[in-house]
Design an enzyme around this catalytic site. Structure first.
Site, PDB file in Angstrom:
ATOM      1  N   HIS A 113       0.815  -1.222   0.000  1.00 26.54           N
ATOM      2  CA  HIS A 113       0.000   0.000   0.000  1.00 26.54           C
ATOM      3  C   HIS A 113       0.846   1.268   0.000  1.00 26.54           C
ATOM      4  O   HIS A 113       0.374   2.326   0.376  1.00 26.54           O
ATOM      5  CB  HIS A 113      -0.958  -0.012   1.200  1.00 26.54           C
ATOM      6  CG  HIS A 113      -1.985  -1.106   1.113  1.00 26.54           C
ATOM      7  ND1 HIS A 113      -2.701  -1.572   2.194  1.00 26.54           N
ATOM      8  CD2 HIS A 113      -2.412  -1.842   0.045  1.00 26.54           C
ATOM      9  CE1 HIS A 113      -3.520  -2.544   1.791  1.00 26.54           C
ATOM     10  NE2 HIS A 113      -3.360  -2.734   0.508  1.00 26.54           N
ATOM     11  N   CYS A 140       5.384  20.192  -6.437  1.00 23.00           N
ATOM     12  CA  CYS A 140       6.434  19.705  -7.331  1.00 23.00           C
ATOM     13  C   CYS A 140       7.275  20.883  -7.823  1.00 23.00           C
ATOM     14  O   CYS A 140       6.724  21.886  -8.299  1.00 23.00           O
ATOM     15  CB  CYS A 140       5.796  18.969  -8.507  1.00 23.00           C
ATOM     16  SG  CYS A 140       6.995  18.429  -9.734  1.00 23.00           S
TER      17      CYS A 140
HETATM   18  N1  APR Z   1      -0.008  -8.107  17.497  1.00 20.55           N
HETATM   19  C1  APR Z   1      -0.606  -8.672  16.430  1.00 20.55           C
HETATM   20  N2  APR Z   1      -1.793  -8.259  15.938  1.00 20.55           N
HETATM   21  C2  APR Z   1      -2.389  -7.208  16.517  1.00 20.55           C
HETATM   22  C3  APR Z   1      -1.826  -6.557  17.638  1.00 20.55           C
HETATM   23  C4  APR Z   1      -0.577  -7.037  18.125  1.00 20.55           C
HETATM   24  N3  APR Z   1       0.034  -6.485  19.175  1.00 20.55           N
HETATM   25  N4  APR Z   1      -2.657  -5.547  18.001  1.00 20.55           N
HETATM   26  C5  APR Z   1      -3.702  -5.578  17.165  1.00 20.55           C
HETATM   27  N5  APR Z   1      -3.559  -6.569  16.254  1.00 20.55           N
HETATM   28  C6  APR Z   1      -4.446  -6.956  15.146  1.00 20.55           C
HETATM   29  C7  APR Z   1      -5.925  -6.632  15.347  1.00 20.55           C
HETATM   30  O1  APR Z   1      -6.574  -7.671  16.085  1.00 20.55           O
HETATM   31  C8  APR Z   1      -6.418  -6.560  13.902  1.00 20.55           C
HETATM   32  O2  APR Z   1      -6.845  -7.822  13.440  1.00 20.55           O
HETATM   33  O3  APR Z   1      -4.074  -6.191  14.023  1.00 20.55           O
HETATM   34  C9  APR Z   1      -5.163  -6.138  13.127  1.00 20.55           C
HETATM   35  C10 APR Z   1      -5.218  -4.742  12.530  1.00 20.55           C
HETATM   36  O4  APR Z   1      -6.216  -4.696  11.552  1.00 20.55           O
HETATM   37  P1  APR Z   1      -6.497  -3.375  10.705  1.00 20.55           P
HETATM   38  O5  APR Z   1      -6.556  -2.206  11.597  1.00 20.55           O
HETATM   39  O6  APR Z   1      -7.672  -3.654   9.831  1.00 20.55           O
HETATM   40  O7  APR Z   1      -5.148  -3.216   9.824  1.00 20.55           O
HETATM   41  P2  APR Z   1      -4.751  -3.911   8.444  1.00 20.55           P
HETATM   42  O8  APR Z   1      -5.213  -5.317   8.393  1.00 20.55           O
HETATM   43  O9  APR Z   1      -3.312  -3.640   8.245  1.00 20.55           O
HETATM   44  O10 APR Z   1      -5.577  -3.052   7.414  1.00 20.55           O
HETATM   45  C11 APR Z   1      -5.396  -3.290   6.036  1.00 20.55           C
HETATM   46  O11 APR Z   1      -6.614  -1.316   5.503  1.00 20.55           O
HETATM   47  O12 APR Z   1      -7.173   0.921   5.781  1.00 20.55           O
HETATM   48  C12 APR Z   1      -6.406   0.021   5.071  1.00 20.55           C
HETATM   49  O13 APR Z   1      -4.533   0.566   3.824  1.00 20.55           O
HETATM   50  C13 APR Z   1      -4.924   0.291   5.145  1.00 20.55           C
HETATM   51  O14 APR Z   1      -3.099  -1.266   4.950  1.00 20.55           O
HETATM   52  C14 APR Z   1      -4.329  -1.008   5.626  1.00 20.55           C
HETATM   53  C15 APR Z   1      -5.406  -1.998   5.261  1.00 20.55           C
END
Ligand code: APR
Length: 236
Positions: A113, A140
């Site tokens: 991303h 730019c």
């Molecule tokens: N260790 C491991 N996992 C964790 C921890 C931790 N300490 N703390 C929280 N989590 C988990 C949560 O339970 C959740 O399932 O991390 C996850 C975060 O999920 P999201 O907030 O949805 O993040 P992500 O999966 O990276 O989102 C994907 O969404 O908005 C877009 O572009 C953005 O790259 C991002 C994409």
């Protein structure tokens, strides 16, 4: 948590999301306290928002940069760097834009991303790539257009080359480890399905269950900083 010897695999892929950085102090996106519960993505994280009010969107991303800079990588990041030094066949593909892996010395094969640290011009491409809070330039130097973060926002197409590179790695993985992702965002979430179809052993590290959890053979309900070092020992 039974330790796993990475030497017994041909190719290991770690697939990470915002939960990987949560213990550093960088908020995740979803859930309570998540970025999208505080900021409406339609006002801060899509091309329409940027076109309508570039200053507001750039201010938001500057704030994110300062937040991330105040947060150091944790033991899980440092352990992954040591695993890569010990094993040539450990790749990281990440949805994270925060650059935390790179700060810990981890080689990242695909930033799915984009990156919070790069700014691009629609005509002239990447114009800056720096780990600093404030943007040096917001326009730019060649065409005076607003520079925008080199991030895949909501409603954007993903970078086809980056996804192709990640897909090629996943297709050869015999161990696929997801860390800290809700598996809710496509097409990135499809890498877990691809790895499962290819026959990889599937491990999920996440304190919480989500809809993608059923794809995994082992679900490690622990935080990334604790689980990564305990699950994958460095050979002595
Ligand atoms: N260790 C491991 N996992 C964790 C921890 C931790 N300490 N703390 C929280 N989590 C988990 C949560 O339970 C959740 O399932 O991390 C996850 C975060 O999920 P999201 O907030 O949805 O993040 P992500 O999966 O990276 O989102 C994907 O969404 O908005 C877009 O572009 C953005 O790259 C991002 C994409």
């Amino acid at each position: 948590m039974t330790p796993i010897d990475l030497a017994s695999f041909q190719h290991v892929v770690f697939f990470t999301g915002a939960g990987m950085s949560a213990e550093c102090g960088v908020p995740t996106y979803r859930g309570s306290g998540g970025i999208w519960s505080q900021y409406n993505y339609e006002a801060y994280a899509c091309q329409r928002a940027f076109d309508a009010d570039p200053v507001k969107v750039l201010d938001f991303h500057e704030l994110r940069r300062s937040t991330v800079l105040a947060c150091p990588p944790h033991a899980g990041h440092h352990h992954l760097a040591r695993l890569q030094a010990a094993f040539a066949h450990v790749d990281v593909i990440t949805q994270n834009i925060d650059g935390m892996f790179q700060r810990a010395g981890v080689r990242v094969a695909a930033e799915l991303h984009g990156s919070l640290w790069r700014l691009r011009c629609a005509r002239h491409g990447i114009r800056s790539d720096e780990e600093r809070g404030a943007f040096l330039e917001r326009r730019c130097a060649d065409c005076d257009a607003w520079l925008q973060p080199d991030i895949t926002w909501f409603e954007d197409n993903v970078d086809a080359d980056v996804f192709a590179r990640a897909g090629a790695l996943v297709s050869h993985a015999d161990l696929f480890v997801s860390v800290g992702t809700s598996g809710a965002v496509w097409p990135a979430a499809g890498f877990a399905q691809q790895a499962r179809r290819a026959g990889a052993r599937m491990i999920e590290i996440n304190p919480e269950d989500n809809e993608a959890s059923q794809l995994y053979d082992e679900r490690v309900r622990a935080a990334a900083s604790e689980a990564i070092p305990r699950l994958f020992p460095i050979p002595s």
